[in-house]
Design a protein around this motif. Sequence first.
Motif, PDB file in Angstrom:
ATOM      1  N   GLY A 175       0.810  -1.217   0.000  1.00 40.09           N
ATOM      2  CA  GLY A 175       0.000   0.000   0.000  1.00 40.09           C
ATOM      3  C   GLY A 175       0.837   1.257   0.000  1.00 40.09           C
ATOM      4  N   ILE A 176       2.118   1.116   0.386  1.00 42.22           N
ATOM      5  CA  ILE A 176       3.036   2.265   0.313  1.00 42.22           C
ATOM      6  C   ILE A 176       3.605   2.254  -1.100  1.00 42.22           C
ATOM      7  CG2 ILE A 176       5.039   3.403   1.344  1.00 42.22           C
ATOM      8  CD1 ILE A 176       4.540   1.830   3.877  1.00 42.22           C
ATOM      9  N   GLU A 177       2.849   2.828  -2.005  1.00 41.96           N
ATOM     10  CA  GLU A 177       3.121   2.707  -3.428  1.00 41.96           C
ATOM     11  C   GLU A 177       2.771   4.024  -4.103  1.00 41.96           C
ATOM     12  OE1 GLU A 177       1.899   2.008  -7.533  1.00 41.96           O
ATOM     13  OE2 GLU A 177       0.489   2.282  -5.892  1.00 41.96           O
ATOM     14  N   VAL A 178       3.529   4.384  -5.117  1.00 42.46           N
ATOM     15  CA  VAL A 178       3.413   5.698  -5.738  1.00 42.46           C
ATOM     16  C   VAL A 178       1.983   6.024  -6.167  1.00 42.46           C
ATOM     17  CG1 VAL A 178       4.145   7.119  -7.701  1.00 42.46           C
ATOM     18  CG2 VAL A 178       5.805   5.640  -6.539  1.00 42.46           C
ATOM     19  N   PHE A 179       1.362   5.138  -6.928  1.00 44.77           N
ATOM     20  CA  PHE A 179       0.044   5.434  -7.476  1.00 44.77           C
ATOM     21  C   PHE A 179      -1.051   5.328  -6.408  1.00 44.77           C
ATOM     22  CE2 PHE A 179       2.602   4.366 -11.163  1.00 44.77           C
ATOM     23  CZ  PHE A 179       2.232   5.346 -12.068  1.00 44.77           C
ATOM     24  N   THR A 180      -0.836   4.473  -5.404  1.00 46.71           N
ATOM     25  CA  THR A 180      -1.804   4.380  -4.309  1.00 46.71           C
ATOM     26  C   THR A 180      -1.809   5.662  -3.485  1.00 46.71           C
ATOM     27  OG1 THR A 180      -1.531   1.977  -4.157  1.00 46.71           O
ATOM     28  CG2 THR A 180      -2.454   3.092  -2.240  1.00 46.71           C
ATOM     29  N   ILE A 181      -0.621   6.172  -3.165  1.00 47.92           N
ATOM     30  CA  ILE A 181      -0.520   7.421  -2.403  1.00 47.92           C
ATOM     31  C   ILE A 181      -1.103   8.577  -3.221  1.00 47.92           C
ATOM     32  CG2 ILE A 181       1.104   9.091  -1.414  1.00 47.92           C
ATOM     33  CD1 ILE A 181       2.934   6.698  -0.783  1.00 47.92           C
ATOM     34  N   TRP A 182      -0.802   8.564  -4.515  1.00 48.45           N
ATOM     35  CA  TRP A 182      -1.371   9.580  -5.410  1.00 48.45           C
ATOM     36  C   TRP A 182      -2.893   9.510  -5.381  1.00 48.45           C
ATOM     37  CZ3 TRP A 182       0.465  10.028 -11.242  1.00 48.45           C
ATOM     38  CH2 TRP A 182      -0.001  11.247 -11.760  1.00 48.45           C
ATOM     39  N   GLY A 183      -3.435   8.298  -5.389  1.00 50.42           N
ATOM     40  CA  GLY A 183      -4.883   8.118  -5.349  1.00 50.42           C
ATOM     41  C   GLY A 183      -5.500   8.621  -4.052  1.00 50.42           C
ATOM     42  N   ILE A 184      -4.813   8.420  -2.937  1.00 53.40           N
ATOM     43  CA  ILE A 184      -5.301   8.915  -1.652  1.00 53.40           C
ATOM     44  C   ILE A 184      -5.399  10.440  -1.673  1.00 53.40           C
ATOM     45  CG2 ILE A 184      -4.722   9.191   0.796  1.00 53.40           C
ATOM     46  CD1 ILE A 184      -3.479   6.399   0.697  1.00 53.40           C
ATOM     47  N   ILE A 185      -4.347  11.074  -2.187  1.00 55.85           N
ATOM     48  CA  ILE A 185      -4.333  12.533  -2.265  1.00 55.85           C
ATOM     49  C   ILE A 185      -5.458  13.043  -3.169  1.00 55.85           C
ATOM     50  CG2 ILE A 185      -2.984  14.536  -3.025  1.00 55.85           C
ATOM     51  CD1 ILE A 185      -0.459  12.922  -2.277  1.00 55.85           C
ATOM     52  N   LEU A 186      -5.624  12.403  -4.327  1.00 53.99           N
ATOM     53  CA  LEU A 186      -6.679  12.815  -5.252  1.00 53.99           C
ATOM     54  C   LEU A 186      -8.067  12.624  -4.658  1.00 53.99           C
ATOM     55  CD1 LEU A 186      -5.379  11.419  -8.679  1.00 53.99           C
ATOM     56  CD2 LEU A 186      -5.384  13.792  -7.898  1.00 53.99           C
ATOM     57  N   THR A 187      -8.259  11.522  -3.933  1.00 58.32           N
ATOM     58  CA  THR A 187      -9.564  11.269  -3.313  1.00 58.32           C
ATOM     59  C   THR A 187      -9.897  12.343  -2.290  1.00 58.32           C
ATOM     60  OG1 THR A 187      -9.324   8.876  -3.616  1.00 58.32           O
ATOM     61  CG2 THR A 187     -10.935   9.623  -1.985  1.00 58.32           C
ATOM     62  N   ALA A 188      -8.919  12.711  -1.468  1.00 59.62           N
ATOM     63  CA  ALA A 188      -9.151  13.751  -0.457  1.00 59.62           C
ATOM     64  C   ALA A 188      -9.473  15.090  -1.118  1.00 59.62           C
ATOM     65  CB  ALA A 188      -7.925  13.882   0.448  1.00 59.62           C
TER      66      ALA A 188
END
Length: 228
Positions: A175-188
Amino acid sequence: MSEHQSHQPVEEGQKPSIFGVIVNPGEQFTRIKHQPKILVPFIIVFFLYGIAGAIAAIGTDFRLLIPDAPAEELDLLLQMEPFIRAIMFVGILAVPIVGTLIVSFLLWIVGKIVHSEAGFAHFVSMNLFIMFVAGLGVLFNSIIATMFGMNPEQIVTSLSTVLQIEGALGVLLSGIEVFTIWGIILTAIGLKRTANFNGALAWSIAIAFTLIPLLLSAALVTVGGGMF
């Protein structure tokens, strides 16, 4: 990717651009609030996952999935190879449809609870834009795994692959992954701009929607490891 990238006024007539979510997500999510778009973003996302699914299905070496399997099991797997490749392709292709609908429905329920004016279409549009970025991650990982003959279950851009850690901890580190973190930021950002969720709620939901599946997967790996 920054939430504060775009504070200039956004006219209600401006259409959101799914490609703009890469460089200016805040503006696109604000536009979605006024004019949600679904059909064209869905076609783009569906096509993107289709390419990624085709690469993964065609390029995967199934011997990498069960490297320690007995010869009999490996022979059986190879006999079923066409069917498994088809299932892999369909499975990846179904991700943007099933994922977008489920997540959008859950967010719509939360929106009703907090009296957000965003409708189901707003959440679907927002999630398609986020799914576009996730699809880029799937495509990138599929290409790299195929080019270098890697196990397709490995996420190249994750910390678990970098550190070569498997098991339950490996699942969590995936889960500590570039696109996953990017997705979290975009969702927020999307929840704040499109649905007017407050910052704390938006970030809590974005993190929870990522963390809960990881914890469940890690638990299943732990239970499965204890059974076999």
